[in-house]
Write an enzyme that holds these catalytic residues in place. Structure first.
Site, PDB file in Angstrom:
ATOM      1  CE1 TYR A 116      -3.935   2.278   0.803  1.00  0.00           C
ATOM      2  CE2 TYR A 116      -2.395   3.324   2.120  1.00  0.00           C
ATOM      3  CZ  TYR A 116      -3.642   3.533   1.365  1.00  0.00           C
ATOM      4  OH  TYR A 116      -4.399   4.417   1.392  1.00  0.00           O
ATOM      5  CE  LYS A 142      -3.639   5.111  -1.894  1.00  0.00           C
ATOM      6  NZ  LYS A 142      -4.741   5.796  -2.765  1.00  0.00           N
TER       7      LYS A 142
END
Length: 275
Positions: free
Chosen positions: A180, A184
């Site tokens: 994750y 990002k």
């Protein structure tokens, strides 16, 4: 003329931050909006409720929303959606890439390749595909004059604005979220690179990095909320953000008021990363 005389396109629009952004555009005078999400029923409900509230008389000059459900990990669907928005409204002025998925909270050796690919396909690859499709249209269209002026000075016209949704975890990391965090961080890197590449085309590209925000995902259960308590408490403000607080920042970056803001990663996290 409102703050948004052009055409807005928003992915991940059906609920949470995405729905707040769509609502914000509609309430701020944007009259041509295209939205997509994989959640077909929620997408249709959002469209219906906004039209009933903002354009109850079905004024042809009032709010018009094109809602096309689909999977943004599919390149062919993205091309279909962006083309449909251009065909319906003639141009694309404000693209917001909001669609995203959460994190498994496990170390890398415990994460399956399929999970890694899914997170990156939704959070990063889809944003890149949507941006690529929209930027093709933006670079070919006539610039849109700024609706704002100040004592005779007028801001430069722009061909478009892209706002990507990244995360505070694209700038700082936490345990158990390597896929994750990386996805990002990739969105932030893409934002900065596109900002450099498309400045000469009068297109601005920025991103918003939210902290923990109160959405269906973060309030799904007491277990989820309890798991986020430490992250919430790290931030000096000591609370979750509201979806409209994120939407306000997206609207600012999309608008003519941010005419000199380029390649910026705006952190909206209650102070999490400074603590």
């Amino acid at each position: 003329m409102g703050d948004f005389p052009g055409v807005a396109v928003i992915t991940g629009a059906a609920r949470g931050i995405g729905a707040a952004i769509v609502t914000g555009f509609a309430e701020s005078g944007c009259r041509r909006i295209a939205i997509t999400d994989i959640l077909e029923t929620e997408l249709a409900d959002l469209r219906k409720s906004l039209l009933a509230r903002v354009n109850p008389q079905d004024d042809p000059e009032g709010l018009t929303i094109l809602a096309l459900p689909g999977d943004i990990t599919s390149e062919s669907f993205i091309e279909e959606f962006i083309t449909a928005a251009k065909t319906r409204f003639g141009r694309i002025d404000y693209l917001v890439n909001i669609a995203g998925v959460g994190k498994p909270y496990r170390r890398s050796v415990e994460v399956e390749v399929q999970e890694f690919d899914f997170i990156n396909n939704v959070n990063y690859r889809a944003a890149w595909l949507c941006s690529r499709a929209a930027l093709r249209i933006m670079t070919a269209q006539e610039p849109l004059a700024s609706p704002g002026n100040n004592e005779g000075w007028t801001r430069p016209a722009q061909r478009g604005s892209v706002v990507n949704i990244a995360s505070q975890l694209g700038l700082v990391s936490r345990p158990g979220a390597s896929a994750y965090c990386a996805s990002k961080a990739a969105v932030i890197g893409m934002t900065k690179a596109d900002a450099i590449d498309y400045s000469k085309d009068s297109i601005r590209v920025n991103c918003v990095c939210p902290g923990v925000v109160e959405t269906e995902m973060t309030t799904l259960s007491g277990v989820v909320r309890e798991g986020l308590k430490e992250s919430v408490n790290i931030a000096p403000m000591g609370r979750m953000g509201h979806v409209r607080e994120i939407a306000d920042c997206v609207l600012f970056l999309s608008s003519y008021k941010a005419s000199f803001v380029q390649g910026h990663a705006m952190v909206v996290d209650g102070g999490y990363i400074i603590n």
